[in-house]
Design a protein around this motif. Structure first.
Motif, PDB file in Angstrom:
ATOM      1  N   ASN A  13       0.814  -1.223   0.000  1.00 20.10           N
ATOM      2  CA  ASN A  13       0.000   0.000   0.000  1.00 20.10           C
ATOM      3  C   ASN A  13       0.847   1.272   0.000  1.00 20.10           C
ATOM      4  N   GLY A  14       2.155   1.122   0.108  1.00 18.98           N
ATOM      5  CA  GLY A  14       3.041   2.290   0.065  1.00 18.98           C
ATOM      6  C   GLY A  14       2.920   3.182   1.278  1.00 18.98           C
ATOM      7  N   ASN A  15       2.677   2.611   2.436  1.00 19.77           N
ATOM      8  CA  ASN A  15       2.506   3.412   3.656  1.00 19.77           C
ATOM      9  C   ASN A  15       3.737   3.247   4.553  1.00 19.77           C
ATOM     10  N   ASP A  16       4.607   4.223   4.536  1.00 20.84           N
ATOM     11  CA  ASP A  16       5.881   4.090   5.252  1.00 20.84           C
ATOM     12  C   ASP A  16       5.698   4.086   6.774  1.00 20.84           C
ATOM     13  N   LYS A  17       4.745   4.863   7.262  1.00 20.40           N
ATOM     14  CA  LYS A  17       4.553   4.901   8.720  1.00 20.40           C
ATOM     15  C   LYS A  17       4.047   3.554   9.221  1.00 20.40           C
ATOM     16  N   GLN A  18       3.105   2.974   8.491  1.00 26.44           N
ATOM     17  CA  GLN A  18       2.588   1.666   8.895  1.00 26.44           C
ATOM     18  C   GLN A  18       3.678   0.594   8.765  1.00 26.44           C
ATOM     19  N   ALA A  19       4.527   0.731   7.739  1.00 28.83           N
ATOM     20  CA  ALA A  19       5.598  -0.260   7.554  1.00 28.83           C
ATOM     21  C   ALA A  19       6.571  -0.228   8.724  1.00 28.83           C
ATOM     22  N   MET A  69       9.249   0.217   2.125  1.00 29.40           N
ATOM     23  CA  MET A  69      10.200  -0.879   2.316  1.00 29.40           C
ATOM     24  C   MET A  69      11.471  -0.376   3.016  1.00 29.40           C
ATOM     25  N   LYS A  70      11.927   0.775   2.604  1.00 29.41           N
ATOM     26  CA  LYS A  70      13.156   1.316   3.204  1.00 29.41           C
ATOM     27  C   LYS A  70      12.938   1.715   4.664  1.00 29.41           C
ATOM     28  N   SER A  71      11.745   2.187   4.963  1.00 33.35           N
ATOM     29  CA  SER A  71      11.487   2.580   6.359  1.00 33.35           C
ATOM     30  C   SER A  71      11.536   1.354   7.275  1.00 33.35           C
ATOM     31  N   ALA A  72      11.217   0.172   6.705  1.00 37.20           N
ATOM     32  CA  ALA A  72      11.348  -1.066   7.479  1.00 37.20           C
ATOM     33  C   ALA A  72      12.813  -1.517   7.509  1.00 37.20           C
ATOM     34  N   LEU A  73      13.447  -1.398   6.355  1.00 39.90           N
ATOM     35  CA  LEU A  73      14.821  -1.892   6.229  1.00 39.90           C
ATOM     36  C   LEU A  73      15.783  -1.140   7.150  1.00 39.90           C
ATOM     37  N   VAL A  74      15.491   0.135   7.365  1.00 39.25           N
ATOM     38  CA  VAL A  74      16.386   0.929   8.189  1.00 39.25           C
ATOM     39  C   VAL A  74      16.402   0.397   9.638  1.00 39.25           C
TER      40      VAL A  74
END
Lengths: 214, 344
Positions: A13-19, A69-74
């Protein structure tokens, strides 16, 4: 995990905060970092690629997914490093000398990262010498080059020639891409592969590595 | 006619010097028009100039402009100063562009055409990641909630001011038509998925600033030539054609102009759109394929009866190792062109 996980859904869904929140929650619950990558992030980016191929998603959706994805990867990367784990395949990517366009390159980098590869992004306007230096230092299996302009495409061949001169060409698979680039051109300059969209890049890298291993 | 001034520029001994020399550049543009037998003196498509001039006002040297991006929101007084007080001297390229226009305007048989990047396309060059910012805005993220979205809207204000400055300068130097290039107004930057879901992003980022630009041109009696070689959906083509209502609409090679004719008013001439970006490669685009596509385009445009000028999908850039291949195909394409634009 996989498709029903909050992280998978947040990326698709492209939601960085939720990721980010989903990743924190999963890690707190004891899910192994590599499992998050392999069972949620990789399938999520695969799905995003599929939706892109189906023209349901477009470049903006790809980038939003990559951002999530990057917000999770970090959060995950430091844990991998601390435990001595690392991605199996390393990719060096850059836009060639004289070319400042980075949208396509960034998308491919994100898709590769989402595909479970370690990506070293050299940026734009990357000289052949910088590609050579990165291959020497970082020892990647894959080098990806991007060019948007017909006038900068010749730098791809110059870079491949520089890798040959440095004795590094046989160590890496070279992939090229960009709006004016064609399969024909890839063959002409001695690249190992070409793809016309970011979604295909992950599959192409996997195929090349599988052939190499066979 | 191809948008071919860059090809002719590279016949000069020192093309970079010529690019910044108004007298030489004027002769280059004249030569390009005469070579391809068109009254429209289309200048170089140098879409870096407005950014360079804008950033000069912010104290960024011209040499650093191309790589420079705003990375965080600016304060309001800085934006207001940049929008209102664009008093820094124009860069060498802009001065040469304007001098070349003055020269063309002095010739009685050529139409002096100006050239500027479109506001949204300039925004795309002012930010490191404009697509994500636009996508976030399109998904409903407010400027108050995201620095990237706030910067997006700030950059649009700056870009609009910079483009209007460029356009006014070119009009003052004799431009009677203005080619506005908006390649970023496309599906790579603006998601059709979001637009279908009701986002007004295309309207706010592309149409509104270009309608204001159109009003500036109208007030000066300067015609609009609108160019967008990006991937488009029909909604975008219709908006450009009907609401911007240019005299000429120039589209990229991915569009079938004879099908687009149904989206375009009959008084808007369609221009283009051979895939000239591939002309460098005899493998990807052999001469026979250029001739086949040219014949197909001409036949279909004649059949649909929509006014059309045969041309390139974008500017035809000089590629050192492929100069002969490109020129051969451009000339072959133009040899097929009817003497006059096809008109219903």
């Amino acid at each position: 995990m996989a498709q029903d996980s909050a992280l998978y859904q947040a990326i698709v869904n492209g939601n960085d905060k939720q990721a980010r929140a989903a990743t924190e929650e999963a890690l707190a619950a004891g899910v192994a970092p590599m499992d998050l990558i392999q069972q949620a992030m990789v399938p999520a980016m695969d799905e995003v690629g599929r939706l892109f191929e189906a023209q349901d998603y477009f470049v903006p959706e790809l980038l939003l997914a990559a951002r999530a994805m990057k917000s999770a990867l970090v959060l995950i990367k430091p844990l991998l490093s601390a435990s001595g784990q690392k991605m199996a395949v390393r990719v060096v990517i850059g836009t060639v000398k004289g070319d400042l366009h980075d949208i396509g390159k960034n998308i491919v980098a994100s898709m590769l990262e989402g595909g479970g590869f370690e990506v070293i992004d050299l940026g734009t306007d990357v000289s052949p010498q910088s590609f050579v230096a990165a291959v020497e230092k970082r020892q990647p299996q894959i080098v990806c080059m991007s060019a948007l302009l017909t006038v900068t495409m010749p730098a791809m061949k110059v870079t491949i020639d520089a890798l040959k001169t440095a004795g590094l060409r046989s160590q890496v698979k070279v992939l090229i891409g960009g709006a004016p680039v064609t399969m024909q051109y890839a063959k002409e300059i001695g690249a190992d592969g070409y793809c016309d969209n970011a979604g295909a890049a992950v599959g192409l890298v996997k195929n090349l590595l599988a052939k190499e291993a066979a | 006619m191809p948008i071919g001034a860059d090809l002719v520029l590279h016949e000069e001994n020192d093309p970079e010097q010529a690019r910044n020399d108004g007298a030489v550049l004027g002769r280059v543009i004249e030569k390009a028009a005469r070579r391809w037998a068109t009254p429209l003196a289309i200048p170089l498509m140098d879409l870096r100039l407005e950014k360079t001039d804008l950033l000069a006002c912010a104290g960024v040297p011209a040499a650093d402009a191309e790589k420079y991006h705003f990375t965080s929101p600016l304060n309001e007084s800085k934006i207001a100063a940049l929008c209102a007080g664009q008093t820094a001297p124009l860069c060498r390229g802009s001065i040469a562009r304007d001098q070349a226009l003055s020269y063309i305007a002095s010739l009685s048989d050529l139409v002096p055409v100006g050239m500027a990047i479109g506001p949204f396309s300039l925004v795309s060059r002012l930010m490191p990641d404009p697509i994500t910012a636009a996508a976030m805005a399109g998904s409903g993220v407010a400027p108050e909630d995201s620095d990237e979205v706030r910067l997006l809207w700030q950059c649009l204000r700056l870009a609009e001011a910079a483009v209007q400055r460029s356009v006014r300068s070119q009009i003052a130097n004799g431009a009677r038509a203005m080619m506005i290039c908006e390649p970023a107004a496309c599906t790579a930057f603006l998601s059709p998925r979001q637009l279908k879901a009701g986002s007004n992003l295309f309207e706010r980022l592309v149409m509104e600033p270009n309608l204001r630009l159109r009003a500036v041109l109208d007030a000066a009696g300067c015609d609009l030539i609108f160019h967008d070689c990006g991937e488009l959906i029909d909604l975008m083509v219709e908006a450009f054609a009907h609401r911007l209502h240019p005299v000429i609409l120039s589209l990229g090679g991915s569009r079938r102009l004879w099908e687009d004719a149904r989206l375009v008013p009959s008084d808007v001439v369609l221009y283009g759109n051979l895939p000239t970006k591939s002309f460098y490669s005899d493998g990807a685009m052999p001469l026979e394929e250029v001739l086949r596509r040219t014949a197909e385009l001409l036949a279909n445009m004649k059949a649909c009866g929509h006014p059309h000028i045969l041309g390139s999908e974008c500017d035809v850039l000089f590629v050192p190792e492929s100069r002969d291949a490109i020129l051969k195909k451009v000339d072959a394409m133009m040899a097929c062109a009817p003497a006059q634009p096809i008109s219903s």
